[in-house]
Motif scaffolding. Sequence first.
Motif, short mmCIF file in Angstrom:
data_model
loop_
_atom_site.label_atom_id
_atom_site.label_comp_id
_atom_site.label_asym_id
_atom_site.label_seq_id
_atom_site.Cartn_x
_atom_site.Cartn_y
_atom_site.Cartn_z
N TYR A 142 0.80 -1.22 0.00
CA TYR A 142 0.00 0.00 0.00
C TYR A 142 0.84 1.28 0.00
O TYR A 142 0.44 2.29 -0.58
CB TYR A 142 -0.93 0.03 1.21
N ASP A 143 1.99 1.27 0.67
CA ASP A 143 2.77 2.50 0.85
C ASP A 143 3.63 2.85 -0.36
O ASP A 143 4.25 3.92 -0.38
CB ASP A 143 3.67 2.38 2.08
N PHE A 144 3.69 1.97 -1.36
CA PHE A 144 4.62 2.17 -2.47
C PHE A 144 3.92 2.81 -3.67
O PHE A 144 3.75 2.19 -4.72
CB PHE A 144 5.26 0.84 -2.87
N ALA A 145 3.59 4.08 -3.55
CA ALA A 145 2.86 4.78 -4.61
C ALA A 145 3.74 5.04 -5.83
O ALA A 145 3.22 5.22 -6.94
CB ALA A 145 2.33 6.11 -4.07
N GLU A 146 5.07 5.05 -5.66
CA GLU A 146 5.97 5.36 -6.76
C GLU A 146 6.60 4.12 -7.38
O GLU A 146 7.48 4.23 -8.24
CB GLU A 146 7.09 6.29 -6.27
N THR A 160 -4.50 -5.85 -4.03
CA THR A 160 -3.06 -6.05 -3.79
C THR A 160 -2.23 -4.95 -4.42
O THR A 160 -1.28 -4.44 -3.82
CB THR A 160 -2.63 -7.42 -4.35
N PHE A 161 -2.57 -4.52 -5.65
CA PHE A 161 -1.79 -3.51 -6.37
C PHE A 161 -2.56 -2.20 -6.54
O PHE A 161 -2.17 -1.36 -7.36
CB PHE A 161 -1.39 -4.05 -7.75
N ARG A 162 -3.60 -2.03 -5.78
CA ARG A 162 -4.51 -0.90 -6.01
C ARG A 162 -3.82 0.44 -5.93
O ARG A 162 -4.16 1.38 -6.68
CB ARG A 162 -5.66 -0.96 -5.01
N TYR A 163 -2.86 0.61 -5.02
CA TYR A 163 -2.24 1.91 -4.80
C TYR A 163 -0.89 2.05 -5.50
O TYR A 163 -0.21 3.05 -5.32
CB TYR A 163 -2.08 2.15 -3.30
N ASN A 164 -0.55 1.08 -6.32
CA ASN A 164 0.71 1.13 -7.06
C ASN A 164 0.43 1.53 -8.51
O ASN A 164 0.71 0.79 -9.45
CB ASN A 164 1.41 -0.23 -7.01
N THR A 165 -0.10 2.71 -8.68
CA THR A 165 -0.64 3.12 -9.98
C THR A 165 0.42 3.42 -11.02
O THR A 165 0.08 3.67 -12.18
CB THR A 165 -1.54 4.36 -9.80
N SER A 168 -11.26 -10.42 -11.05
CA SER A 168 -11.47 -9.76 -12.33
C SER A 168 -10.91 -8.34 -12.35
O SER A 168 -10.51 -7.84 -13.40
CB SER A 168 -12.96 -9.73 -12.67
N SER A 169 -10.85 -7.69 -11.19
CA SER A 169 -10.43 -6.30 -11.12
C SER A 169 -9.02 -6.12 -10.58
O SER A 169 -8.63 -5.01 -10.20
CB SER A 169 -11.39 -5.49 -10.25
N VAL A 170 -8.22 -7.18 -10.57
CA VAL A 170 -6.91 -7.13 -9.92
C VAL A 170 -5.98 -6.10 -10.55
O VAL A 170 -5.12 -5.53 -9.88
CB VAL A 170 -6.25 -8.53 -9.93
#
Length: 385
Positions: free
Chosen positions: A205-209, A227-232, A249-251
């Motif tokens: 979650y903390d790895f936005a970059e 799992t990867f929601r905040y790793n955009t 389906s939305s992973v």
Amino acid sequence: MTNTCFKVFPLVTVLLLFCHAQWSNAQTGPSGCTYSDDVFTCDYSTMTSSERPIDYSGFSIAPQTLIVNINGFLPDSSDGRTFSTGFSGIDTSGFDANLPAALTIDCERGGSAFISAGAIYDMDYVQRFTVRNCDIFNFASDTVDGFGQLDYFAIHGGSITSIDVGAFGGLSVEKLNQTFPRQHGHFEIQYSKFTSGSLTVGLLYDFAELNSVAIRGGNVSAISADTFRYNTKLTMIDISDNTFTSLPSSVFDGLDLLSDVKVYNIDWECTCDNLAWLAYTYAENITLFGDFACANVEGIAIGDSCQNVLGIIILSITIISLGLVMTALALAILTARQAPAGPDQEAEPVAEIDKVEDLSKPAGNKNAVVAKGARGAVRAGKAQD
């Protein structure tokens, strides 16, 4: 002159190698640390309390690459830190600009690791961090926040019993604006098995970059939709060699920069619901790497469905047949267009019918006639009297 050069150059080479070896051997570290090939190695597991924490002032040159061997607690349960405060003022001007500053925690032959707060205090000059061959029983909260930013974070080998959800709080893994080649912005856990079979909720979650991530060979039985929601900013995900059999389906939703997904050696359970994520990857032009074989039926994943062997054969024959038909049609059209135009043909004359008496009939019998035309003979009916 030429002979002299051949004699002098080998001598100079030998002297340079000798001087380099002497210089290398001349580098020293604090008690418990050795130097070889530009790498300092400290055996923390055998250090006495008087030798801990690892003393920065004991290094003859600033350690750009440092390996710390452990087996047990880091830092030691009686200490508050692994490294002395002198590391906070380290002079990095003498570092090789082609290499990142690297710290490796190594348990060597499968030792244990209890990593807690204070483990890496004052080590914010480090750009690449690796934990290797450790059975990690606890990775505590706020353990690695002292790094601030890393270009590369890795756990290799061993096993993981517990990683606290706050372990990576305050840490950013991203491509650093540094001089060394190939910045990564990469996080990976490679063949370090989660003993519970589950990822820590919110692990990333903390790895936005974050630019790329690999959780490979981790004994992970399920990947959740967030799992990867905040790793955009992810461009690559590798989740190969795990035990999960399906993906939500939305992973990958919201990962607009994602271009590559690696899923090798997964025993896929093929159902309509389980394969819905494939449709998303196709629509978003994401390249998939892996062995897409269905474990629950004999077949392979094609599109968002699983085809069995008979279905694959029929589908292949249909595609081949369609291809042949289209090819034949194209050739026919091409031939017709290329055929030379001939002279105008006169229309065939309409057959004239001549009435001829049938000589096989008795004389005087005029009831039967034969109609003969240009194209053959036609039997006519009896004439009326």
